[in-house]
Design a protein around this motif. Structure first.
Motif, mmCIF file in Angstrom:
data_model
loop_
_atom_site.group_PDB
_atom_site.id
_atom_site.type_symbol
_atom_site.label_atom_id
_atom_site.label_comp_id
_atom_site.label_asym_id
_atom_site.label_seq_id
_atom_site.Cartn_x
_atom_site.Cartn_y
_atom_site.Cartn_z
ATOM 1 N N ILE A 50 0.842 -1.199 0.000
ATOM 2 C CA ILE A 50 0.000 0.000 0.000
ATOM 3 C C ILE A 50 0.873 1.244 0.000
ATOM 4 O O ILE A 50 0.665 2.166 -0.786
ATOM 5 N N ARG A 51 1.864 1.269 0.879
ATOM 6 C CA ARG A 51 2.785 2.412 0.920
ATOM 7 C C ARG A 51 3.438 2.647 -0.434
ATOM 8 O O ARG A 51 3.488 3.762 -0.938
ATOM 9 N N ASP A 52 3.929 1.586 -1.054
ATOM 10 C CA ASP A 52 4.608 1.724 -2.337
ATOM 11 C C ASP A 52 3.675 2.232 -3.427
ATOM 12 O O ASP A 52 4.079 3.024 -4.278
ATOM 13 N N ALA A 53 2.417 1.797 -3.402
ATOM 14 C CA ALA A 53 1.450 2.269 -4.394
ATOM 15 C C ALA A 53 1.116 3.741 -4.200
ATOM 16 O O ALA A 53 0.888 4.471 -5.176
ATOM 17 N N LEU A 54 1.095 4.193 -2.962
ATOM 18 C CA LEU A 54 0.716 5.581 -2.677
ATOM 19 C C LEU A 54 1.885 6.553 -2.771
ATOM 20 O O LEU A 54 1.684 7.722 -3.118
ATOM 21 N N ARG A 55 3.082 6.091 -2.485
ATOM 22 C CA ARG A 55 4.221 7.014 -2.464
ATOM 23 C C ARG A 55 4.516 7.602 -3.836
ATOM 24 O O ARG A 55 5.166 8.638 -3.945
ATOM 25 N N LEU A 56 4.010 6.986 -4.887
ATOM 26 C CA LEU A 56 4.167 7.530 -6.231
ATOM 27 C C LEU A 56 3.376 8.818 -6.417
ATOM 28 O O LEU A 56 3.599 9.552 -7.374
ATOM 29 N N HIS A 57 2.451 9.102 -5.490
ATOM 30 C CA HIS A 57 1.551 10.245 -5.618
ATOM 31 C C HIS A 57 1.815 11.338 -4.589
ATOM 32 O O HIS A 57 0.991 12.238 -4.417
ATOM 33 N N ILE A 58 2.961 11.254 -3.891
ATOM 34 C CA ILE A 58 3.325 12.286 -2.933
ATOM 35 C C ILE A 58 4.710 12.817 -3.275
ATOM 36 O O ILE A 58 5.466 12.191 -4.023
ATOM 37 N N ASP A 59 5.037 13.965 -2.712
ATOM 38 C CA ASP A 59 6.357 14.549 -2.924
ATOM 39 C C ASP A 59 7.360 14.001 -1.922
ATOM 40 O O ASP A 59 6.984 13.433 -0.887
ATOM 41 N N SER A 60 8.635 14.219 -2.186
ATOM 42 C CA SER A 60 9.690 13.673 -1.330
ATOM 43 C C SER A 60 9.678 14.269 0.076
ATOM 44 O O SER A 60 10.190 13.658 1.013
ATOM 45 N N ASP A 61 9.094 15.449 0.253
ATOM 46 C CA ASP A 61 9.040 16.052 1.587
ATOM 47 C C ASP A 61 7.724 15.767 2.319
ATOM 48 O O ASP A 61 7.505 16.242 3.422
ATOM 49 N N ASP A 62 6.826 14.985 1.714
ATOM 50 C CA ASP A 62 5.581 14.587 2.366
ATOM 51 C C ASP A 62 5.828 13.382 3.264
ATOM 52 O O ASP A 62 6.833 12.685 3.129
ATOM 53 N N GLU A 63 4.889 13.133 4.177
ATOM 54 C CA GLU A 63 4.998 11.991 5.091
ATOM 55 C C GLU A 63 3.790 11.089 4.902
ATOM 56 O O GLU A 63 2.674 11.568 4.697
ATOM 57 N N LEU A 64 4.021 9.776 4.979
ATOM 58 C CA LEU A 64 2.978 8.785 4.743
ATOM 59 C C LEU A 64 3.128 7.655 5.757
ATOM 60 O O LEU A 64 4.227 7.174 5.997
ATOM 61 N N LEU A 65 2.010 7.237 6.350
ATOM 62 C CA LEU A 65 2.002 6.166 7.331
ATOM 63 C C LEU A 65 0.909 5.174 6.955
ATOM 64 O O LEU A 65 -0.227 5.562 6.692
ATOM 65 N N VAL A 66 1.239 3.872 6.929
ATOM 66 C CA VAL A 66 0.269 2.801 6.686
ATOM 67 C C VAL A 66 0.428 1.802 7.822
ATOM 68 O O VAL A 66 1.518 1.260 8.025
ATOM 69 N N VAL A 67 -0.667 1.553 8.561
ATOM 70 C CA VAL A 67 -0.613 0.695 9.739
ATOM 71 C C VAL A 67 -1.764 -0.309 9.684
ATOM 72 O O VAL A 67 -2.911 0.073 9.421
ATOM 73 N N ALA A 68 -1.475 -1.582 9.928
ATOM 74 C CA ALA A 68 -2.527 -2.603 10.014
ATOM 75 C C ALA A 68 -3.283 -2.418 11.321
ATOM 76 O O ALA A 68 -2.680 -2.212 12.373
ATOM 77 N N LEU A 69 -4.614 -2.479 11.241
ATOM 78 C CA LEU A 69 -5.462 -2.360 12.429
ATOM 79 C C LEU A 69 -5.850 -3.744 12.916
ATOM 80 O O LEU A 69 -6.063 -4.646 12.122
ATOM 81 N N LYS A 70 -5.993 -3.886 14.206
ATOM 82 C CA LYS A 70 -6.275 -5.189 14.802
ATOM 83 C C LYS A 70 -7.677 -5.249 15.395
ATOM 84 O O LYS A 70 -7.921 -5.940 16.351
ATOM 85 N N SER A 71 -8.616 -4.495 14.852
ATOM 86 C CA SER A 71 -10.023 -4.708 15.131
ATOM 87 C C SER A 71 -10.554 -4.171 16.446
ATOM 88 O O SER A 71 -11.601 -4.588 16.887
#
Length: 90
Positions: A50-71
């Motif tokens: 997911i991170r790799d698919a989304l990082r193509l759409h942000i700039d190098s100075d942006d921040e992105l977090l993807v975390v699995a939720l445990k319900s």
């Protein structure tokens, strides 16, 4: 399928990030977006994919977090639609 939370800070004012939002919606048809920079999605990809698919759409100075939720979760202040989605999907 697993539930993931996606959070981001987009640090370039005035930039068009429609591609990022479009890609999140392409990754999962079952998503929640009631906070400005936070999404919860139901997806069969890994957090890295997911991170790799989304990082193509942000700039190098942006921040992105993807975390699995445990319900388990707790929240306050959301409308009925937002709360119901969380209750049904977490």
């Amino acid at each position: 399928m697993a539930m993931y939370m996606i959070g981001y800070d987009l640090n370039k004012a005035g930039k068009n990030y429609d591609g990022l939002i479009k890609r999140i919606k392409e990754i999962s048809a079952n998503w929640w977006h009631h906070l400005d920079s936070t999404w919860i999605i139901d997806c069969n990809l890994t957090s890295v994919a997911i991170r790799d698919a989304l990082r193509l759409h942000i700039d190098s100075d942006d921040e992105l977090l993807v975390v699995a939720l445990k319900s388990e979760g707790a929240w306050a202040g959301f409308n009925a639609e937002g709360s119901n989605w969380l209750k049904q999907n977490l």
